[in-house]
Design a protein around this motif. Structure first.
Motif: not given
Length: 141
Positions: A77-104, A106-107
């Motif tokens: 549900t938390q993951y779905r909440g993150l992605l719902s804000k940017v529907r269709g803007q995430y993917g493998r392209g250089m300008t598309q969004l990805n989930l990343a850690r702020k502090d690498c 930490a987990g």
């Protein structure tokens, strides 16, 4: 099994002479090929294909973190909440969004992740990205 000299009643017969109606032929054909088509009523997340894609993206990310020995506490549900804000803007392209850690170091926790472009994620400082790689073999020299 038949005794020697006896034959079944349908030996040598084909089609309707052997008792095959069109409906029976279709039913058996589908059963033999194993093709039943998609069954969305059995999917955990429901019949929506976009939600299904997100669910598999979540499961792959979680499995990758486990493989790399990184802690993962983000729920579906938390993951779905993150992605719902940017529907269709995430993917493998250089300008598309990805989930990343702020502090690498930490987990993968909800307070430690954010959505950034792939280009920005790839251009972050390199030393932090290699810290948690437990799966790499040590040289045997």
């Amino acid at each position: 099994m038949f005794k020697k000299g006896n034959t079944p009643w349908n030996k040598g017969k084909t089609g309707s002479a052997a008792g095959w109606s069109e409906q029976r032929r279709e039913r058996i054909s589908l059963a033999m090929t194993g093709h039943r088509g998609p069954r969305p009523h059995l999917w955990k997340q429901g019949p929506d294909p976009a939600v299904r894609r997100d669910r598999y993206r979540y499961l792959r990310s979680k499995a990758q973190a486990k493989y790399l020995g990184q802690e993962w506490t983000i729920g579906w549900t938390q993951y779905r909440g993150l992605l719902s804000k940017v529907r269709g803007q995430y993917g493998r392209g250089m300008t598309q969004l990805n989930l990343a850690r702020k502090d690498c170091k930490a987990g993968w926790h909800i307070w430690n992740v954010h959505l950034i472009s792939r280009k920005e994620a790839m251009n972050r400082p390199r030393e932090q990205r290699d810290m948690n790689r437990k799966y790499r073999r040590q040289s045997s020299q």
